[in-house]
Design an enzyme around this catalytic site. Structure first.
Site, PDB file in Angstrom:
ATOM      1  N   ARG A   1       0.811  -1.226   0.000  1.00  0.00           N
ATOM      2  CA  ARG A   1       0.000   0.000   0.000  1.00  0.00           C
ATOM      3  C   ARG A   1       0.842   1.272   0.000  1.00  0.00           C
ATOM      4  O   ARG A   1       0.373   2.312  -0.449  1.00  0.00           O
ATOM      5  CB  ARG A   1      -0.957  -0.005   1.195  1.00  0.00           C
ATOM      6  CG  ARG A   1      -2.074  -1.017   0.995  1.00  0.00           C
ATOM      7  CD  ARG A   1      -3.144  -0.882   2.061  1.00  0.00           C
ATOM      8  NE  ARG A   1      -4.218  -1.838   1.819  1.00  0.00           N
ATOM      9  CZ  ARG A   1      -5.260  -2.006   2.624  1.00  0.00           C
ATOM     10  NH1 ARG A   1      -5.363  -1.279   3.705  1.00  0.00           N
ATOM     11  NH2 ARG A   1      -6.181  -2.896   2.336  1.00  0.00           N
TER      12      ARG A   1
ATOM     13  N   ASP B   1     -15.126   9.735   9.252  1.00  0.00           N
ATOM     14  CA  ASP B   1     -14.070   8.779   8.915  1.00  0.00           C
ATOM     15  C   ASP B   1     -12.723   9.485   9.089  1.00  0.00           C
ATOM     16  O   ASP B   1     -12.665  10.715   9.144  1.00  0.00           O
ATOM     17  CB  ASP B   1     -14.228   8.274   7.474  1.00  0.00           C
ATOM     18  CG  ASP B   1     -13.541   6.930   7.257  1.00  0.00           C
ATOM     19  OD1 ASP B   1     -14.240   5.889   7.254  1.00  0.00           O
ATOM     20  OD2 ASP B   1     -12.302   6.900   7.108  1.00  0.00           O
TER      21      ASP B   1
HETATM   22  C1  LIG Z   1     -13.984  -1.312   6.281  1.00  0.00           C
HETATM   23  S1  LIG Z   1     -14.528   0.351   6.421  1.00  0.00           S
HETATM   24  C2  LIG Z   1     -16.154   0.113   7.093  1.00  0.00           C
HETATM   25  C3  LIG Z   1     -17.214   0.950   6.386  1.00  0.00           C
HETATM   26  C4  LIG Z   1     -18.643   0.712   6.844  1.00  0.00           C
HETATM   27  N1  LIG Z   1     -18.811   1.065   8.235  1.00  0.00           N
HETATM   28  C5  LIG Z   1     -19.052  -0.712   6.597  1.00  0.00           C
HETATM   29  O1  LIG Z   1     -19.281  -1.461   7.561  1.00  0.00           O
HETATM   30  O2  LIG Z   1     -19.151  -1.123   5.452  1.00  0.00           O
HETATM   31  C6  LIG Z   1     -13.601   0.916   7.852  1.00  0.00           C
HETATM   32  C7  LIG Z   1     -13.467   2.426   7.908  1.00  0.00           C
HETATM   33  O3  LIG Z   1     -12.976   2.808   9.191  1.00  0.00           O
HETATM   34  C8  LIG Z   1     -12.127   3.928   9.031  1.00  0.00           C
HETATM   35  N2  LIG Z   1     -11.242   4.071  10.199  1.00  0.00           N
HETATM   36  C9  LIG Z   1     -10.213   3.295  10.562  1.00  0.00           C
HETATM   37  N3  LIG Z   1      -9.604   3.781  11.649  1.00  0.00           N
HETATM   38  C10 LIG Z   1     -10.270   4.913  11.989  1.00  0.00           C
HETATM   39  C11 LIG Z   1     -10.113   5.871  13.031  1.00  0.00           C
HETATM   40  N4  LIG Z   1      -9.147   5.780  13.930  1.00  0.00           N
HETATM   41  N5  LIG Z   1     -10.986   6.900  13.077  1.00  0.00           N
HETATM   42  C12 LIG Z   1     -11.976   7.011  12.160  1.00  0.00           C
HETATM   43  N6  LIG Z   1     -12.179   6.136  11.155  1.00  0.00           N
HETATM   44  C13 LIG Z   1     -11.321   5.100  11.069  1.00  0.00           C
HETATM   45  C14 LIG Z   1     -11.378   3.615   7.744  1.00  0.00           C
HETATM   46  O4  LIG Z   1     -10.827   4.777   7.147  1.00  0.00           O
HETATM   47  C15 LIG Z   1     -12.465   2.952   6.887  1.00  0.00           C
HETATM   48  O5  LIG Z   1     -13.078   3.844   5.999  1.00  0.00           O
END
Ligand SMILES: C[S@@+](CC[C@H](N)C(=O)[O-])C[C@H]1O[C@@H](n2cnc3c(N)ncnc32)[C@H](O)[C@@H]1O
Length: 278
Positions: free
Chosen positions: A39, A151
């Site tokens: 990545r 996010d």
């Molecule tokens: C796999 S996606 C999940 C999206 C949606 N909630 C779903 O279930 O389909 C995980 C998201 O969490 C966000 N994320 C990870 N760590 C984070 C943090 N410390 N604060 C805010 N968002 C975070 C990532 O950027 C990503 O967009």
């Protein structure tokens, strides 16, 4: 063009892993080592770095935070889709909204406070907003409703704000919702109509922040498929903050592999990955 593969040594991996864990809660286990290289590789090469150590030092030295933003855009997993874990949306419409809205009507507080935490490219909060609008129908305009969607990745948030989805992505959304709330573009993609976009407020917010800036407690939090990337102490601390941010009886929706342990007795188990604040 230099097409050779950059190599990460143990010390470099440890530095990056510690930085990502401390700043974002994301736990890069040893198994994620090749994923990290994959990545970050292009980012390093585009910026002329020849080692992960030099790159790391540049990131920590950059006081603007821009380099860290680029790092998390690359490291975070943003995989999502409309209607993911449909049972949750069915439960939201059939078991959460009816009692909640009738209670709020009875005390003349037509105010719904819903948070999609870790909203990625917007599919989850748009789902929730569409379902609320459909459920309340003509009454919706009289409510203070909508969804707060946050996010850490500004790249994911830009895609979310644009609300543009290709045929494959939109295909998971039921036909009536799609045609009511999305506009088909000449190139075959679908874009969220203003009517829908205006009901979702997208903000950048790091879930590692100790303080959650809510003036009033929330009724529903969706934080699905986010905590799988965190270690147990980080997850527990976050669940504690969710508890403080929810009103009594408020709902917490997690991803299916993120169940709360029995020690989280402040929440009552309702159905797989759905909990209620006691
Ligand atoms: C796999 S996606 C999940 C999206 C949606 N909630 C779903 O279930 O389909 C995980 C998201 O969490 C966000 N994320 C990870 N760590 C984070 C943090 N410390 N604060 C805010 N968002 C975070 C990532 O950027 C990503 O967009």
């Amino acid at each position: 063009m230099n097409t050779s593969q950059l190599v990460i040594n143990d010390q470099e991996f440890h530095l990056i892993r510690t930085l990502v864990s401390q700043r974002f809660g994301i736990n890069l286990t040893d198994q994620k080592r090749s994923l990290v290289v994959g990545r970050l590789q292009k980012l390093l090469k585009d910026q002329g770095f020849t080692s992960f150590k030099d790159y790391y030092q540049a990131v920590v030295r950059d006081n603007s935070g821009a380099a860290l933003d680029k790092l998390i855009n690359r490291i975070s997993t943003n995989y999502t889709y409309f209607n993911r874990e449909q049972a949750h949306f069915d439960f939201f419409v059939h078991s959460v909204l009816p009692p909640l809205t009738s209670h709020l009507r009875s005390c003349n507080k037509q105010d719904l406070r819903i948070w999609s935490a870790g909203c990625s490219s917007g599919e989850e909060p748009y789902m929730l907003a569409m379902l609320m609008m459909d459920y309340l129908g003509e009454e919706y305009g009289g409510w203070s409703a909508g969804v707060l969607a946050t996010d850490i990745s500004d790249q994911a948030l830009s895609r979310a704000r644009l609300g543009l989805y290709d045929e494959e992505k939109i295909g998971r959304l039921a036909g009536p919702l799609r045609t009511r709330y999305f506009q088909r573009q000449t190139d075959g993609n679908w874009q969220a109509k203003e009517q829908l976009k205006s009901q979702v407020t997208f903000r950048r917010f790091n879930l590692m922040n100790r303080h959650f800036p809510f003036k009033r407690p929330l009724q529903v939090i969706f934080c699905r498929n986010v905590m799988i990337y965190f270690d147990a102490p980080t997850r527990d601390a976050l669940v504690q903050r969710y508890h403080q941010s929810l009103e009594p009886g408020g709902y917490l929706f997690l991803g299916h592999s993120e169940t709360l342990g029995r020690e989280q007795s402040a929440f009552k188990y309702i159905m797989p990955a759905v909990y209620r604040r006691q």
